[in-house]
Motif scaffolding. Sequence first.
Motif, PDB file in Angstrom:
ATOM      1  N   ILE A  12       0.830  -1.207   0.000  1.00 17.31           N
ATOM      2  CA  ILE A  12       0.000   0.000   0.000  1.00 17.31           C
ATOM      3  C   ILE A  12       0.863   1.255   0.000  1.00 17.31           C
ATOM      4  O   ILE A  12       0.465   2.301  -0.525  1.00 17.31           O
ATOM      5  N   PHE A  13       2.092   1.170   0.575  1.00 18.73           N
ATOM      6  CA  PHE A  13       2.981   2.332   0.632  1.00 18.73           C
ATOM      7  C   PHE A  13       3.881   2.445  -0.605  1.00 18.73           C
ATOM      8  O   PHE A  13       4.650   3.398  -0.705  1.00 18.73           O
ATOM      9  N   SER A  14       3.781   1.472  -1.511  1.00 20.19           N
ATOM     10  CA  SER A  14       4.568   1.546  -2.752  1.00 20.19           C
ATOM     11  C   SER A  14       3.788   2.251  -3.857  1.00 20.19           C
ATOM     12  O   SER A  14       4.242   2.306  -4.997  1.00 20.19           O
ATOM     13  N   GLY A  15       2.627   2.803  -3.503  1.00 19.28           N
ATOM     14  CA  GLY A  15       1.814   3.508  -4.479  1.00 19.28           C
ATOM     15  C   GLY A  15       1.495   4.924  -4.049  1.00 19.28           C
ATOM     16  O   GLY A  15       1.687   5.315  -2.890  1.00 19.28           O
ATOM     17  N   THR A  16       1.014   5.713  -4.991  1.00 17.05           N
ATOM     18  CA  THR A  16       0.595   7.094  -4.740  1.00 17.05           C
ATOM     19  C   THR A  16      -0.920   7.132  -4.627  1.00 17.05           C
ATOM     20  O   THR A  16      -1.630   6.569  -5.465  1.00 17.05           O
ATOM     21  N   TYR A  17      -1.397   7.786  -3.590  1.00 17.45           N
ATOM     22  CA  TYR A  17      -2.832   7.850  -3.309  1.00 17.45           C
ATOM     23  C   TYR A  17      -3.446   9.005  -4.079  1.00 17.45           C
ATOM     24  O   TYR A  17      -3.017  10.159  -3.965  1.00 17.45           O
ATOM     25  N   LEU A  18      -4.459   8.693  -4.881  1.00 13.59           N
ATOM     26  CA  LEU A  18      -5.192   9.695  -5.646  1.00 13.59           C
ATOM     27  C   LEU A  18      -6.541   9.912  -4.977  1.00 13.59           C
ATOM     28  O   LEU A  18      -7.329   8.978  -4.828  1.00 13.59           O
ATOM     29  N   ASP A  19      -6.800  11.141  -4.553  1.00 12.52           N
ATOM     30  CA  ASP A  19      -8.009  11.477  -3.802  1.00 12.52           C
ATOM     31  C   ASP A  19      -8.689  12.657  -4.508  1.00 12.52           C
ATOM     32  O   ASP A  19      -8.192  13.785  -4.464  1.00 12.52           O
ATOM     33  N   VAL A  20      -9.819  12.382  -5.157  1.00 14.15           N
ATOM     34  CA  VAL A  20     -10.522  13.407  -5.924  1.00 14.15           C
ATOM     35  C   VAL A  20     -11.916  13.594  -5.349  1.00 14.15           C
ATOM     36  O   VAL A  20     -12.657  12.631  -5.152  1.00 14.15           O
ATOM     37  N   SER A  21     -12.265  14.835  -5.080  1.00 13.53           N
ATOM     38  CA  SER A  21     -13.586  15.152  -4.548  1.00 13.53           C
ATOM     39  C   SER A  21     -13.973  16.557  -4.991  1.00 13.53           C
ATOM     40  O   SER A  21     -13.171  17.500  -4.851  1.00 13.53           O
ATOM     41  N   GLY A  22     -15.185  16.720  -5.528  1.00 18.77           N
ATOM     42  CA  GLY A  22     -15.619  18.040  -5.994  1.00 18.77           C
ATOM     43  C   GLY A  22     -14.716  18.525  -7.116  1.00 18.77           C
ATOM     44  O   GLY A  22     -14.538  17.857  -8.131  1.00 18.77           O
ATOM     45  N   THR A  23     -14.107  19.690  -6.915  1.00 19.78           N
ATOM     46  CA  THR A  23     -13.175  20.233  -7.908  1.00 19.78           C
ATOM     47  C   THR A  23     -11.729  20.170  -7.437  1.00 19.78           C
ATOM     48  O   THR A  23     -10.871  20.885  -7.950  1.00 19.78           O
ATOM     49  N   THR A  24     -11.461  19.309  -6.462  1.00 18.97           N
ATOM     50  CA  THR A  24     -10.106  19.205  -5.906  1.00 18.97           C
ATOM     51  C   THR A  24      -9.522  17.820  -6.166  1.00 18.97           C
ATOM     52  O   THR A  24     -10.185  16.805  -5.959  1.00 18.97           O
ATOM     53  N   ILE A  25      -8.270  17.812  -6.628  1.00 19.95           N
ATOM     54  CA  ILE A  25      -7.546  16.564  -6.824  1.00 19.95           C
ATOM     55  C   ILE A  25      -6.292  16.590  -5.945  1.00 19.95           C
ATOM     56  O   ILE A  25      -5.493  17.535  -6.012  1.00 19.95           O
ATOM     57  N   ASN A  26      -6.159  15.593  -5.083  1.00 15.97           N
ATOM     58  CA  ASN A  26      -5.011  15.480  -4.191  1.00 15.97           C
ATOM     59  C   ASN A  26      -4.226  14.224  -4.528  1.00 15.97           C
ATOM     60  O   ASN A  26      -4.804  13.180  -4.846  1.00 15.97           O
ATOM     61  N   MET A  27      -2.895  14.341  -4.447  1.00 18.83           N
ATOM     62  CA  MET A  27      -2.036  13.170  -4.547  1.00 18.83           C
ATOM     63  C   MET A  27      -1.156  13.123  -3.315  1.00 18.83           C
ATOM     64  O   MET A  27      -0.614  14.155  -2.891  1.00 18.83           O
ATOM     65  N   VAL A  28      -1.020  11.915  -2.747  1.00 18.07           N
ATOM     66  CA  VAL A  28      -0.253  11.742  -1.516  1.00 18.07           C
ATOM     67  C   VAL A  28       0.587  10.482  -1.638  1.00 18.07           C
ATOM     68  O   VAL A  28       0.121   9.456  -2.151  1.00 18.07           O
TER      69      VAL A  28
END
Length: 371
Positions: free
Chosen positions: A156-172
């Motif tokens: 799970i930590f070998s990947g990048t988390y894509l979090d999209v909600s509304g008009t915001t896109i986050n990568m962690v």
Amino acid sequence: MKLKLKKEDLNKGLQAVRRIAQLSNTELHTQSGFLIKAVSEHIEFQANGFDMAIRIHVPGIIEEKGEAYIANPYLTELTRRLPGDEIEMIKQNGDTQLLLKGGKLKFECLTINPDDFSEVDVVNSGQVQFTTDSITLKDLIEHTAFACSTDTVRPIFSGTYLDVSGTTINMVATDTHRLAYKSASLEKPVDQPFKAVIPSRLLAEISRHLPTDIPEMVDIILLRNSLAVTFTNVYMKTRLIEGEFPDYHRVIPSQFSCVATVNRQEFTNAVERASLIAKDAGYNVIDFMVTNESINMTSQNPDYGTIADSVPCQAIGDPLHIALNGKLLLDLLKHCEADDVVLKLGENKPVLVQNKDDNNCLFVVTPMRTK
């Protein structure tokens, strides 16, 4: 099949499919190959690995339509060294050889039955779909994917988390010792929240193909266990990592006892110098003492000596001592762009690093325990 291509275009197609085919090293030999297909206005290259698939078309002249399935490790290197700017590819129906001609060179390349190749299916709709531009997506990837773990024990930590909600896109991304967060805005809101963990090495392949000279629109589609990305002449699909990504909001600190603003280049240079002689190369421990006017650094090696260095800063709050891994800190600083960076610290708490006046890009590094 009879094709004529510019060497630059042929190499572009071959390089794209070769890298994807090599990413999947657990499959049969034939699955490490790629397909060249000419059935319409474009010449198409396909590679279909276990983790990732790609279809890319390049310009060229199609004199006779056809296809060739190739698993030859020398073809890419050879075409890169071919004389002349135009390459001709010929394969007669029923023949098992592909003739490659460039300048005075002729290469008869063995092929495989095209029916044995599993073609890449193009998906145009899924559970969730949104659009961004290539420069924004590449910026998100490059500011986060570097912080992923290379340890496959906890995938799970070998990947990048894509979090999209509304008009915001986050990568962690995080390897539990550091965290990188980047946020951007979408022109149109998504219909429903969108969360996925994408393998970092596959995300890097997507980033490699994204155009940055001129922004191009990128369509992203979430499927049940994969993600599809389409832009210009490229279609890519990657598997997703299963599992629950940690709540990154809880990892990013929000309360601090000291906030210091320092020149990024001066601070980076000082940390690089201190890292040279860190007493343990495995942990690269540097002691930091933050005062109202300076950040003082100390590193030591019992066999070679001690380094003490200092850079001016503007700090608010209580003086604070903390030990950090110099290598991890440098990785974060190298992904900052502003002239000044802000360090937000607390006693024995993770340190928040960010560009001055920019809350859309945050980095976190955990402190080291020292005797």
